[in-house]
Write a protein that holds these residues in place. Structure first.
Motif, PDB file in Angstrom:
ATOM      1  N   SER A  29      40.189  31.519  48.379  1.00  0.00           N
ATOM      2  CA  SER A  29      41.426  30.774  48.139  1.00  0.00           C
ATOM      3  C   SER A  29      41.289  29.851  46.937  1.00  0.00           C
ATOM      4  N   THR A  49      40.913  31.978  43.622  1.00  0.00           N
ATOM      5  CA  THR A  49      42.156  32.606  43.162  1.00  0.00           C
ATOM      6  C   THR A  49      43.286  31.589  42.992  1.00  0.00           C
ATOM      7  N   LEU A  50      42.995  30.332  43.325  1.00  0.00           N
ATOM      8  CA  LEU A  50      43.998  29.266  43.276  1.00  0.00           C
ATOM      9  C   LEU A  50      45.237  29.624  44.097  1.00  0.00           C
ATOM     10  N   ASN A  51      44.994  30.294  45.229  1.00  0.00           N
ATOM     11  CA  ASN A  51      46.079  30.715  46.105  1.00  0.00           C
ATOM     12  C   ASN A  51      45.876  30.103  47.494  1.00  0.00           C
ATOM     13  N   PRO A  52      46.553  28.983  47.764  1.00  0.00           N
ATOM     14  CA  PRO A  52      46.354  28.303  49.050  1.00  0.00           C
ATOM     15  C   PRO A  52      46.875  29.078  50.258  1.00  0.00           C
ATOM     16  N   TRP A  53      47.678  30.104  50.047  1.00  0.00           N
ATOM     17  CA  TRP A  53      48.193  30.879  51.171  1.00  0.00           C
ATOM     18  C   TRP A  53      47.075  31.529  51.986  1.00  0.00           C
ATOM     19  N   TRP A  54      45.961  31.832  51.345  1.00  0.00           N
ATOM     20  CA  TRP A  54      44.827  32.428  52.055  1.00  0.00           C
ATOM     21  C   TRP A  54      44.293  31.487  53.130  1.00  0.00           C
TER      22      TRP A  54
END
Length: 107
Positions: free
Chosen positions: A48, A51-56
């Protein structure tokens, strides 16, 4: 066997609770499933951030508790401590994880 509080009473500290927590993970397969689940939670957190994707991060409790509960319901055949001691159970899971990966506790 671990010392348990009298009916209607609760553990008063994490240090009192932890031996009970370990006893509730006597089954080797249950412990291993916990360790794998915790390692996957750390992997999800790293992924997370990378990938700078907090949804993970939403997967973390699903994976962590999912693996742990499978271990308890199908292998240990007991009720997860999370239902009675949610914070101490989470602390116990991470302590058991780090004791295992550091070699202090058998995998």
């Amino acid at each position: 066997m671990t010392s348990q509080p009298a009916p209607g009473e609760r553990y008063q500290s994490f240090s009192q609770f932890y031996p009970h927590y370990i006893h509730e993970h006597s089954n080797r397969t249950c412990r291993r499933i916990h360790i794998v689940g915790s390692a996957l939670v750390l992997g999800i957190m790293v992924f997370s951030v990378a990938t700078l994707n907090p949804w993970w991060l939403l997967l973390m409790p699903v994976v962590g508790y999912g693996f742990a509960w499978v271990g308890h319901f199908f292998f240990e055949k007991n009720r997860p401590a999370t239902f009675t001691y949610p914070l101490w159970s989470l602390m116990g899971d991470w302590r058991m994880f780090f004791e295992t990966v550091s070699g202090k506790r058998k995998f």
